[in-house]
Each structure stands twice: as structure tokens, then as C-alpha cells.
Design a protein around this motif. Structure first.
Motif, PDB file in Angstrom:
ATOM      1  N   PHE A  18      61.110  -8.653  13.505  1.00 41.61           N
ATOM      2  CA  PHE A  18      62.295  -8.268  12.732  1.00 41.61           C
ATOM      3  C   PHE A  18      63.162  -9.487  12.440  1.00 41.61           C
ATOM      4  O   PHE A  18      62.996 -10.565  13.018  1.00 41.61           O
ATOM      5  N   LYS A  60      60.165  -3.063   1.923  1.00 39.68           N
ATOM      6  CA  LYS A  60      59.235  -3.833   2.749  1.00 39.68           C
ATOM      7  C   LYS A  60      58.197  -4.531   1.888  1.00 39.68           C
ATOM      8  O   LYS A  60      57.833  -5.684   2.136  1.00 39.68           O
ATOM      9  N   TYR A 102      55.170 -17.266   3.481  1.00 38.01           N
ATOM     10  CA  TYR A 102      55.614 -17.240   4.870  1.00 38.01           C
ATOM     11  C   TYR A 102      54.706 -18.124   5.708  1.00 38.01           C
ATOM     12  O   TYR A 102      53.554 -18.375   5.359  1.00 38.01           O
ATOM     13  N   HIS A 109      60.024 -16.978   6.337  1.00 41.41           N
ATOM     14  CA  HIS A 109      59.792 -16.402   5.013  1.00 41.41           C
ATOM     15  C   HIS A 109      60.713 -17.064   4.003  1.00 41.41           C
ATOM     16  O   HIS A 109      61.907 -17.245   4.273  1.00 41.41           O
ATOM     17  N   HIS A 141      62.202  -7.083   5.495  1.00 40.80           N
ATOM     18  CA  HIS A 141      61.607  -6.671   6.759  1.00 40.80           C
ATOM     19  C   HIS A 141      62.644  -5.961   7.609  1.00 40.80           C
ATOM     20  O   HIS A 141      63.821  -5.875   7.242  1.00 40.80           O
ATOM     21  N   ARG A 142      62.200  -5.467   8.755  1.00 37.90           N
ATOM     22  CA  ARG A 142      63.137  -4.767   9.639  1.00 37.90           C
ATOM     23  C   ARG A 142      64.342  -5.654   9.942  1.00 37.90           C
ATOM     24  O   ARG A 142      64.191  -6.837  10.238  1.00 37.90           O
ATOM     25  N   ASP A 143      65.508  -5.030   9.878  1.00 34.23           N
ATOM     26  CA  ASP A 143      66.762  -5.762  10.030  1.00 34.23           C
ATOM     27  C   ASP A 143      67.669  -4.953  10.950  1.00 34.23           C
ATOM     28  O   ASP A 143      68.276  -3.969  10.533  1.00 34.23           O
ATOM     29  N   LEU A 155      61.998 -14.633  11.205  1.00 37.19           N
ATOM     30  CA  LEU A 155      61.598 -13.371  11.823  1.00 37.19           C
ATOM     31  C   LEU A 155      60.852 -13.663  13.111  1.00 37.19           C
ATOM     32  O   LEU A 155      60.135 -14.662  13.212  1.00 37.19           O
TER      33      LEU A 155
END
Length: 739
Positions: free
Chosen positions: A681, A569, A721, A711, A574-576, A646
Motif C-alpha cells: 500500500f 487500481k 514501477y 511507481h 493503489h491501496r491508500d 509502496l
């Protein structure tokens, strides 16, 4: 038209008109409330922690196993503060005496005041003038004091030692600046007038540079052979060569990219006469470096808002003043060397002492501050950036574990190996991050002693970072912070222990039951405020640098892939939720890097820490939606490596990679209560082959929020970003009301 129809139309028109007026009033009130909260958020100051002394001294044999924080330079300290009666417009050190500074303040009575100060006496100025500006002569013996309201002699020369006026210019001009040899004095008009002040008692006008210049934006090169001026209307910088009494125009630099809002804030030549680099700060939130002989070949230092700048005497670094802080940049590669906090408003003016030991700054918080940077910058320049720095954070009520350096070393090497294996699995070089090491190759773990007890840091981990930031430059590296937990001592009386445990459990149950609803409401309120802040920051490009990971002991309870996810992170991943096996899915199966995440890390600065480069500006043109696609253009002279979209999702169904619970029903419930509409995400990724300019198209599912993040990482590992809204404002407002 009948009278009834006319009255009906009139009433409808009135309803529409008043409805529109009330909408505007409500929208403006909402914006004012949002702005007020944003200002409060950005300018908030937290109370210091309660000072609790250490209960037991740390044994020397354990302390010596760690690196001491004193091995690194301490952050700069304020050595003098001058509280003013208005905002600061300029501050300048004497070129020969680092104890003297001259300042200009716009006071509460709407008058300009110039004051001469000794930094050892911040209460009483040496001298005070009602004046628009003042500047030192190169030998430090005179001040050129300008007052545009004096129509007969607006520029006067003042002898500092004798404290008397010794000459004046019969002109109605202001903003006087001496040439490096002290022979010439420039004053601002519709152009720039040059006066011969070899004899300060008898100034003689020599030549005038025609042009629509204004403000203090003209500056000499170190050898006095060049002068740079600014045209206020066109925001064009002109370079002139001085040859005796003749001045030849060498070049013009049209500097502002956004001409609609263009404004040059500051100009400054480097102090090296052999390489007179011209630094220009403008409203594009950059410092542009223009090089001779053509003055068109410039590098760009990507900054935030810059209102003033100054070179250090060796010309290797630039000091810039912006919002709430002073930043120090490398001229060689554009890297941020350090930042100095302590200002509570815009830093409108900065300067560096001739010996390079001090920085002076002022702005709209009405305070002049002088900072000591002795032995600070030279060490910082030698430090390696973009590495992981392990810190063992010790509250005052706990003792260190003797084997912690070995444990941290093992954990870091395990995470290193994880990333290297994953890069290799995707057919890439076995790259991984680096961490600070001792001469024998083991992790160099810094022992950081906190100011108070564990309970204080456990309640709010941001307090840990606030203390660390007083000693470490957090913007350059990734800080792996291990917080040592407080362990309750066991009593010999088992009955008493059991009773205390039962009481503690009972208290915990009561607290948990009472605070759940409050916690959820607090999260929702916080999310709403952060959304409002994001809305106010839309369209602004942010650069990502450094990071931190905070964990509590025991560290062996963290699986390697769990720590790898925390590190990932901070590396820009990032969350995926595209697949539960992906590392960034945060699920039970999250064991592997996706291919595009591996490609992102392949360009990361942390995976290429030995690389030296200059960060070119990234430009993202406003994206637009077309059905289920997001389209935009992107430019980066360093080469574009990867682009990511995202956003939040308002779908009731969780993405396939969201698997926090085994049971599908429970998993969906978890998504709705905790993550839906809150978690940003990954939605889509495009990996490019180092293209410098590209048209990008990414998938944009219908269930997404209109507030998105784009990003980008370039081939040199620079990360940026952009927060953007992909719908019309009215649509966004209606969606906000419905949501």
C-alpha cells in the motif's frame, strides 16, 4: 604464541570457514529453488477448459443488441510450424516468394545447419547445408551460404531454382549479406569486406571496412547507399556511406547505456529510402530509433528483452522478438500495437514477408512458427487505445439479459461522472476516462460467449482472461468484464427445494470448516513464492499498460465508488490507508479521491486518450535509505508528474485508513490476520512539476518491509514501477529468517 592459543584460533577459523561454506551452499540452493520455481511460473501452461456446448441458442433480437466479437480482428493464427533439432539462430523470408524461408539451427550435436523451407511443407526441407549462416539475394534467386570451417571458400553462392552452387568467395569469412541492388555482398571479418557479385560466378573484392565487428550486426539502407556496422568490443554503431568503390564514415553512435553489460542484439534500417531510420535493439531493453542526417536524434521504444527485430514493408511498424512473445510497435509514437503469444522460450529471430502478410519467428524452443497477420495490423492501427472496453461474458449454461447493454452503459457513465466530479472538486479539469461507444453515444458492449459453464469460470476468473486474450489485445485498453452468473431454476416441489438448500448449506459449512486452515497456508505459501519472484526481479523496470476489471452480475449491487475503486487500481492507483475517506482505502467511508490521486489521474493515458506521444525512457537510479528517508534520482525526458513509494508493513497496528471493521479490536484483528505483511500500500507521494530530472526524498517508516516498489507517472501518462531492496543482502536474509 602458545600451542593452545594457536589450536584455539585454528578451531575458530575452521568453524567460521565451514559456517561460511554451509551458508553459501544453503543460499545457492535457495536461489536454485527460487529460480526453478520462477521458470516454472513463467513458462506454465494451463489446461484448456472442458468444452460444454450452449444449452440454449441466444435469440437474434437479444444478440443484435450487443457488438459481436467478430467486429474486431482475431488474434494472429499459426499457419505453419517446423519442429527443429536445435535452437534457432536466424530465420528469413525470401524477398520475392513469401512461401520460402531459410533458417539456421544450432543442433544437438553442436553443429550449425542451414535449411531452405516451403511453408506449405513443414516436414521436409527443400535443401540442407552444414553452414554458419545464409541470406537471400534481393531478387530471391540466390542464397549466400557461409561456413567459416571451410578455409578455402567459406562463402558460396547457391542458385535456388537450379539447386546448384554457381560461385564462391576465396576467403575465410562468414555472415554474408547482399546489398539491395544485389551488386555487393558484405562478409564479416575483423572488419567488413565488400565484394562485387554483379557476376556471381566471378566475385571481386572491392574494399574492407576496418573495425572489430562480429556476428550478423551489419545492415544496408533500403537504397543501398548506407551501411551500419557494429564494433563488438565497444558496442559502437558506425554509419558508412557507399559511393562507388569508396566508403566514407558518416557517424558513430555509442549506443549502450550500461557499458559494463553492453551488447547490441540487432540492427535494422527501415525500408523507406527517403527516411532511412536505423533501429537498434540492445540490452537496455529498448529499441532506439536513430534518424538522419546526424543519427544522434533518436526516440526510444521501451520494450522488454529484444533479441531481434524487423520492419514491416511499409516501415510503419517494428516486429520484435523477446521472451515468449512477439511484439508489434508503432514507429510513429512507440506504442505497442499488438503482441503474439505462442512461443515457449526466447524468440531469438524474426522476419516479415515482403507482402507484409506473414511473420516468421524462432528461438530456443526449437520450433519455427509462421503467423498470418493478414487484415490484422491495418485495423489495429486505426483502433483507439487507452479506453475502457465493456465485455459481457456469457458461459454456455446461461442466457443473456436483454437489458444488459443499457445497464452497463448507465454504470460506466455513473463511474465517469464520479471521476469527473472528483477532478473538479480538486480544482482540475473535469477529465474522466472514455469507453467504446456506438454511433448514438451508448456503450458498445461486446458479447463474448465462453467455451464452458459458469462453474468453471467462477472457480478461476483467470480463465476468462485467457479466452478474451485470444481475441482482444489486453495490453492497450482497460477491459470491463461482466460475468453472467448461473441461476438455479426453482422446482415446483417446495419440500424438495428446501431439502436441497439444506444439503447445500451443510456441504458449504463442511467445506468452509475443512478448508480454512488450508486456504490460509496456501495464501502464505503463495505470498512467499511471489516474494521470491519479486526478489529475483528487483532492480528491473516494469511498464504498466492496460488492465482489467471483472465483476459478476447483478452489476447494480456495486456502489459507484466501489467500481470506481476497481477502475482506479487499473489506472495506476493503489491501496491508500492514509485516510479512511480516500477512495483507495477500501473502507466503508471510501468515497473521495485524494488530491495526489487526482493529480495522478490528470496525467493518466486513460484520462487523455486522444493524446499522441512518444514514450521516452524513465531512469530510476538505485535508491538508498537514510534514517527514515528514501533517497534516489529519477530522469524522464517526458517530464516527471508524480512518484509514489509502496511497501508492505509488519506493524501490529493498522494504518489510520484501514477500517474494514467498525470495532477497533476487531479491526486490528482483521489487519493482523489478513493484511499485515501481505498487502502493498501507499506510503508517501511526491508530485513534481514536469521536471525532467529530480532528486527525490520520500518518507520511509521504520515498520516497513525492505522490499519496496517505486511507481512513476510522467506528463504523458506513461507508468513504470521498480521493485527494489533498500537494505544490504545480509540484512535482508536475516530479516527473512526472523520473519
Amino acid at each position: 604464541m602458545s600451542f593452545k592459543v594457536f589450536i584455539s584460533l585454528l578451531l575458530v577459523g575452521c568453524v567460521i570457514l565451514f559456517g561460511f561454506i554451509f551458508f553459501i551452499i544453503g543460499y545457492n540452493q535457495h536461489k536454485e529453488d527460487s529460480d526453478e520455481w520462477e521458470d516454472e511460473f513463467l513458462s506454465r501452461t494451463d489446461s484448456p477448459p472442458p468444452q460444454i456446448p450452449r444449452t440454449e441458442e441466444i435469440p437474434d433480437e437479444i444478440r443484435h443488441k450487443f457488438a459481436a466479437v467478430t467486429e474486431i480482428p482475431e488474434k494472429s493464427e499459426i499457419i505453419a510450424e517446423f519442429v527443429q533439432d536445435g535452437s534457432l539462430k536466424s530465420v528469413e523470408f525470401s524477398p520475392t516468394n513469401p512461401n520460402l524461408i531459410v533458417s539456421r539451427t544450432y543442433d544437438k550435436n553442436f553443429e550449425d545447419r542451414v535449411r531452405l523451407w516451403d511453408i506449405n511443407d513443414p516436414d521436409t526441407p527443400i535443401a540442407e547445408f552444414k553452414s554458419d549462416s545464409a541470406s537471400f539475394s534481393p531478387d530471391g534467386k540466390m542464397l549466400a551460404i557461409s561456413d567459416s570451417r571451410d578455409y578455402n571458400t567459406s562463402v558460396k553462392l547457391w542458385d535456388i531454382a537450379k539447386e546448384v552452387f554457381i560461385g564462391s568467395l576465396p576467403t575465410t569469412k562468414d555472415n554474408a549479406v547482399f546489398s539491395p541492388d544485389r551488386k555487393l555482398l558484405t562478409v564479416n571479418t575483423l572488419g567488413i569486406e565488400l565484394w562485387d557479385v554483379s557476376d556471381p560466378t566471378q566475385p571481386v573484392e572491392t574494399v574492407t571496412l576496418e573495425g572489430k565487428n562480429s556476428g550478423k550486426e551489419h545492415t544496408f539502407s533500403a537504397d543501398g547507399k548506407l551501411i551500419a556496422t557494429k564494433e563488438a568490443i565497444s558496442d559502437t554503431v558506425n554509419i558508412w556511406q557507399i559511393d562507388g568503390n569508396q566508403i566514407i564514415k558518416k557517424n558513430s553512435i555509442i549506443n549502450i547505456v550500461d557499458k559494463k553489460y553492453g551488447r547490441i542484439e540487432a540492427l535494422q534500417f527501415s525500408p523507406d529510402p527517403q527516411n532511412p531510420i536505423l533501429a537498434i535493439a540492445d540490452n537496455d531493453k529498448n529499441i532506439r530509433l536513430c534518424y538522419p542526417p546526424d543519427w544522434q536524434n533518436y526516440n526510444t521504444i521501451p520494450t522488454k528483452n529484444v533479441y531481434d527485430l524487423a520492419f514491416t514493408p511499409d516501415g510503419k511498424t517494428i516486429i520484435s522478438g523477446g521472451i515468449n512473445e512477439i511484439e508489434i510497435w508503432s514507429v510513429e509514437n512507440g506504442k505497442l500495437i499488438a503482441s503474439i503469444d505462442g512461443n515457449t522460450g526466447w524468440v531469438k529471430c524474426v522476419d516479415v514477408s515482403a507482402d507484409g502478410n506473414f511473420i516468421v519467428a524462432g528461438g530456443n524452443d526449437d520450433v519455427i512458427r509462421v503467423w498470418n497477420i493478414t487484415d490484422y495490423l491495418p485495423i489495429k492501427r486505426k483502433s483507439i487505445q487507452d479506453v475502457v472496453v465493456p465485455i459481457y461474458f456469457l458461459p454456455t449454461d446461461v442466457q443473456p439479459q436483454a437489458d444488459m447493454p443499457e445497464r452497463i452503459d448507465k454504470v460506466l457513465k455513473d463511474v465517469q461522472t464520479f471521476f469527473a466530479d472528483e477532478m473538479d472538486r480538486h480544482g482540475l479539469a473535469r477529465k474522466t476516462f472514455n469507453f467504446k461507444k456506438n454511433t448514438n453515444g451508448t456503450a458498445k458492449v461486446f458479447l463474448f460467449e465462453g467455451k464452458t459453464s459458469y462453474r468453471y469460470y467462477n472457480e478461476d476468473s483467470s480463465q476468462i482472461l485467457e479466452e478474451i486474450e485470444q481475441r482482444f489485445e489486453l495490453s492497450n485498453n482497460l477491459y470491463f468484464v461482466i460475468l453472467e452468473k448461473s441461476i438455479e431454476k426453482k422446482s415446483k416441489n417446495k419440500e424438495t427445494d428446501d431439502k436441497e438448500i439444506d444439503e447445500k448449506k451443510s456441504d458449504e459449512k463442511e467445506i468452509t470448516a475443512a478448508d480454512v486452515e488450508k486456504l490460509i497456508k496456501g495464501m502464505q505459501k503463495s505470498s512467499k513464492r511471489m516474494r521470491e519472484l519479486s526478489l529475483s526481479l528487483r532492480g528491473i523496470m516494469f511498464r504498466e499498460k492496460g488492465g482489467h476489471v471483472i465483476v459478476k452480475t447483478p452489476i447494480n449491487r456495486f456502489a459507484t465508488h466501489t467500481l470506481a475503486q476497481k477502475f482506479g487500481k487499473q489506472f495506476g492507483l493503489h491501496r491508500d490507508y492514509r485516510d479512511p475517506s480516500y477512495l483507495m482505502s477500501d473502507s466503508r467511508e471510501s468515497k473521495h479521491l485524494s488530491k495526489d490521486s487526482a493529480l495522478w489521474l490528470d496525467s493518466s493515458r486513460f484520462f487523455n486518450s486522444e493524446q499522441v506521444f512518444f514514450d521516452k525512457k524513465t531512469i530510476i537510479k538505485k535508491p538508498s535509505r537514510f534514517r527514515d528517508k528514501l533517497r534516489f534520482e529519477i530522469e524522464d525526458a517526458d517530464g516527471i508528474s508524480q512518484v509514489r513509494l509502496l511497501a508492505r508493513s509488519y506493524s501490529n497496528n493498522p494504518p489510520p485508513g484501514f477500517q474494514e471493521e467498525i470495532d477497533p479490536t476487531e479491526n486490528q484483528k482483521e489487519w493482523r490476520t489478513l493484511d499485515k505483511g501481505y498487502i502493498v500500500f501507499l506510503q508517501d507521494v511526491l508530485t513534481l512539476q514536469g521536471e525532467k530530472k529530480a532528486k527525490v526524498e520520500l518518507d520511509y517508516p521504520k515498520y516497513l518491509d525492505s522490499l519496496i516498489e517505486l511507481h512513476v507517472i510522467d506528463d504523458d501518462g506513461n507508468r513504470v514501477y521498480l521493485i527494489e531492496i533498500t537494505e544490504a543482502p545480509l540484512t535482508t536474509i536475516l530479516r527473512g529468517i526472523l520473519n
